[in-house]
Write an enzyme that holds these catalytic residues in place. Structure first.
Site, PDB file in Angstrom:
ATOM      1  N   ARG A 117       1.088  -1.208   0.053  1.00  0.00           N
ATOM      2  CA  ARG A 117      -0.136  -0.530   0.051  1.00  0.00           C
ATOM      3  C   ARG A 117       0.894   1.077   0.071  1.00  0.00           C
ATOM      4  NH1 ARG A 117      -3.473  -2.555   3.436  1.00  0.00           N
ATOM      5  NH2 ARG A 117      -5.608  -4.102   2.389  1.00  0.00           N
ATOM      6  N   LYS A 139       4.236  11.334 -11.703  1.00  0.00           N
ATOM      7  CA  LYS A 139       3.657  10.362 -12.200  1.00  0.00           C
ATOM      8  C   LYS A 139       4.264   9.040 -12.247  1.00  0.00           C
ATOM      9  CE  LYS A 139       0.677  13.546 -15.162  1.00  0.00           C
ATOM     10  NZ  LYS A 139       0.922  14.147 -17.164  1.00  0.00           N
ATOM     11  N   GLU A 181      12.234  16.853 -24.920  1.00  0.00           N
ATOM     12  CA  GLU A 181      11.161  16.822 -23.405  1.00  0.00           C
ATOM     13  C   GLU A 181      12.137  18.455 -23.535  1.00  0.00           C
ATOM     14  OE1 GLU A 181       8.254  16.364 -22.635  1.00  0.00           O
ATOM     15  OE2 GLU A 181       8.322  13.673 -22.815  1.00  0.00           O
ATOM     16  N   LYS A 223       9.555  22.166 -14.357  1.00  0.00           N
ATOM     17  CA  LYS A 223       8.096  21.281 -14.244  1.00  0.00           C
ATOM     18  C   LYS A 223       7.885  21.271 -12.546  1.00  0.00           C
ATOM     19  CE  LYS A 223       6.953  16.383 -14.475  1.00  0.00           C
ATOM     20  NZ  LYS A 223       6.981  15.418 -15.259  1.00  0.00           N
ATOM     21  N   GLU A 233      -2.718  17.223 -11.882  1.00  0.00           N
ATOM     22  CA  GLU A 233      -3.453  17.291 -13.549  1.00  0.00           C
ATOM     23  C   GLU A 233      -4.958  17.916 -13.988  1.00  0.00           C
ATOM     24  OE1 GLU A 233      -0.577  15.492 -16.593  1.00  0.00           O
ATOM     25  OE2 GLU A 233      -2.486  15.497 -17.449  1.00  0.00           O
ATOM     26  N   ARG A 237      -1.332  21.784 -14.882  1.00  0.00           N
ATOM     27  CA  ARG A 237      -0.206  20.505 -15.372  1.00  0.00           C
ATOM     28  C   ARG A 237      -0.278  19.860 -16.688  1.00  0.00           C
ATOM     29  NH1 ARG A 237       1.965  16.512 -11.525  1.00  0.00           N
ATOM     30  NH2 ARG A 237       3.850  14.725 -13.031  1.00  0.00           N
ATOM     31  N   ASN A 241       1.983  18.656 -21.247  1.00  0.00           N
ATOM     32  CA  ASN A 241       1.379  17.149 -21.974  1.00  0.00           C
ATOM     33  C   ASN A 241       1.371  18.450 -24.121  1.00  0.00           C
ATOM     34  OD1 ASN A 241       0.809  15.395 -20.236  1.00  0.00           O
ATOM     35  ND2 ASN A 241      -1.200  16.149 -19.953  1.00  0.00           N
ATOM     36  N   HIS A 244       2.071  15.311 -26.011  1.00  0.00           N
ATOM     37  CA  HIS A 244       2.030  13.958 -25.488  1.00  0.00           C
ATOM     38  C   HIS A 244       0.825  13.581 -26.071  1.00  0.00           C
ATOM     39  CE1 HIS A 244       5.260  15.061 -23.839  1.00  0.00           C
ATOM     40  NE2 HIS A 244       5.005  14.501 -22.671  1.00  0.00           N
ATOM     41  N   HIS A 248       1.604   9.506 -27.689  1.00  0.00           N
ATOM     42  CA  HIS A 248       0.849   8.601 -27.259  1.00  0.00           C
ATOM     43  C   HIS A 248       0.456   7.666 -28.239  1.00  0.00           C
ATOM     44  CE1 HIS A 248       0.997   9.893 -23.017  1.00  0.00           C
ATOM     45  NE2 HIS A 248       2.596   9.990 -23.104  1.00  0.00           N
ATOM     46  N   HIS A 261      10.042   7.066 -26.446  1.00  0.00           N
ATOM     47  CA  HIS A 261       9.011   8.455 -25.799  1.00  0.00           C
ATOM     48  C   HIS A 261       8.959   9.985 -26.651  1.00  0.00           C
ATOM     49  CE1 HIS A 261       6.079  10.506 -23.712  1.00  0.00           C
ATOM     50  NE2 HIS A 261       7.192  10.605 -23.262  1.00  0.00           N
TER      51      HIS A 261
HETATM   52  N1  GLY Z   1       5.119  14.773 -18.418  1.00  0.00           N
HETATM   53  C1  GLY Z   1       3.970  15.140 -17.944  1.00  0.00           C
HETATM   54  C2  GLY Z   1       3.560  15.463 -16.918  1.00  0.00           C
HETATM   55  O1  GLY Z   1       4.753  15.145 -15.382  1.00  0.00           O
HETATM   56  O2  GLY Z   1       2.488  15.927 -16.496  1.00  0.00           O
END
Ligand code: GLY
Length: 358
Positions: A117, A139, A181, A223, A233, A237, A241, A244, A248, A261
């Site tokens: 947990r 994340k 990035e 960041k 997010e 946040r 993306n 992305h 993705h 990626h």
């Molecule tokens: N890679 C995007 C984020 O961490 O929100």
């Protein structure tokens, strides 16, 4: 070198950027922690494992290996690692030290989020992409066959330790993937960073230390600031993306095996830029600057034979799609983006098609 801090409602942790910074790991292991589980890949461990083991010193620890690669970023691998932890004495007092690229930090972070947990994790990213993005912000997760990172959790680390020196051994393709990035951070929030990337490709590609350190520090600052303002997010946040949603879809469409990626994000940024211009949010000049900058760090793996209609269909299963509405992050100018679901479908299709050839 500076430290940055991510500050959420529940925690505050440092992101340390320092050449040789690996030596600091021990100070972040809680005093009463049980075994430390160092999770890495064999290639990273061969290059830098001795330095990490030295830094851990006599704190009881075990080393576990993850096979690496986007196709292995699956729940079954998390279970395998968890079984190994239990077999080697892992319990609720254990701590995970994630030591590798973005796939590794996502998987090991997710394992930490759910093992008994939840146990703490220290993130030590060793690729440029993980240093400027993946390892910061909590994340964690794994892929499903039908979509990227569709199983996961927010699990903030105790600390992120970034040693830019480890990038000297990074394969060039991995280094380039991380640069995309950084371009992303420039486009969404920092025009100066964008112009550095745009105007100094030789110094960037030759790993000039002052340029590498600046690219990392600027990205970490952005960041940390964005995540601190919106950990889960719900709002701002989402700007992280940029590129992305399209990226993705490309990764899933190509079975996670053709594109790194960062390369998929590079393509996605081109698609989002073209869409921004078609929606008349972005000037033609800025569109061209962004496309030129992204292309100058190519080439990307071949895009021929990819069906634009299938990419468009996949956008709908991205986790940023809410109640069927796809939220796009589109540039308004270099250094600023807008989040919008209000775009014309024919423009989306046209942007995907054009991005496959430009
Ligand atoms: N890679 C995007 C984020 O961490 O929100």
């Amino acid at each position: 070198m500076p430290s940055y801090f991510v500050e959420t409602s529940a925690c505050r942790y440092p992101v340390l950027v320092e050449r040789g910074g690996l030596r600091n790991v021990r100070q972040f292991i809680p005093e009463r922690a049980g075994k430390a589980f160092l999770i890495s890949t064999e290639d990273v461990w061969k290059l830098h494992g001795a330095a990490l083991a030295r830094a851990i010193g006599d704190h009881p620890h075990e080393i576990l290996f993850f096979p690496g690669g986007e196709p292995r970023k699956r729940l079954a691998e998390v279970e395998t690692l968890a079984e190994q932890m239990v077999a080697r004495g892992g319990d609720r007092s254990s701590v995970i030290v994630a030591f590798g690229g973005g796939i590794l930090t996502d998987v090991a972070g997710f394992l930490a989020a759910i093992f008994m947990r939840g146990i703490p994790v220290i993130q030590i990213p060793t690729t440029l992409l993980a240093q400027v993005d993946a390892a910061i912000g909590g994340k964690t997760g794994v892929n499903l066959a039908c979509g990227k990172n569709l199983l996961g959790s927010f699990h903030q680390p105790l600390a992120v330790i970034i040693d830019p020196g480890v990038l000297d051994t990074l394969p060039e393709r991995e280094y380039r993937a991380g640069l995309f990035e950084i371009i992303k951070h420039g486009v969404i929030a920092d025009a100066d960073l964008f112009w550095l990337m745009s105007r100094e490709p030789q110094r960037v590609m030759s790993h000039a230390p002052e340029v590498v350190d600046r690219m990392i520090c600027d990205s970490v600052r952005i960041k940390a600031e964005v995540v601190s303002g919106d950990e889960k997010e719900q709002d701002r946040r989402r700007i992280l993306n940029f590129g992305h949603t399209f990226g993705h879809a490309l990764e899933a469409e190509t079975g996670y095996s053709q594109f790194l990626h960062g390369e998929a994000v590079a393509w996605g940024m081109k698609a989002a830029t073209l869409l921004g211009a078609k929606e008349r949010l972005l000037s033609v000049e800025d569109k061209q600057e962004i496309l030129r900058c992204v292309n100058s760090y190519g080439p990307l793996p071949p895009l021929a034979g990819i069906d634009p209609a299938r990419i468009a269909a996949r956008l709908k299963s991205d986790k940023k799609t809410v109640q069927g509405k796809i939220h796009f992050v589109l540039p308004e100018r270099i250094g600023a983006v807008k989040i919008t679901a209000d775009v014309q479908e024919r423009f989306v299709a046209a942007a995907i098609e054009e991005a496959l050839t430009c």
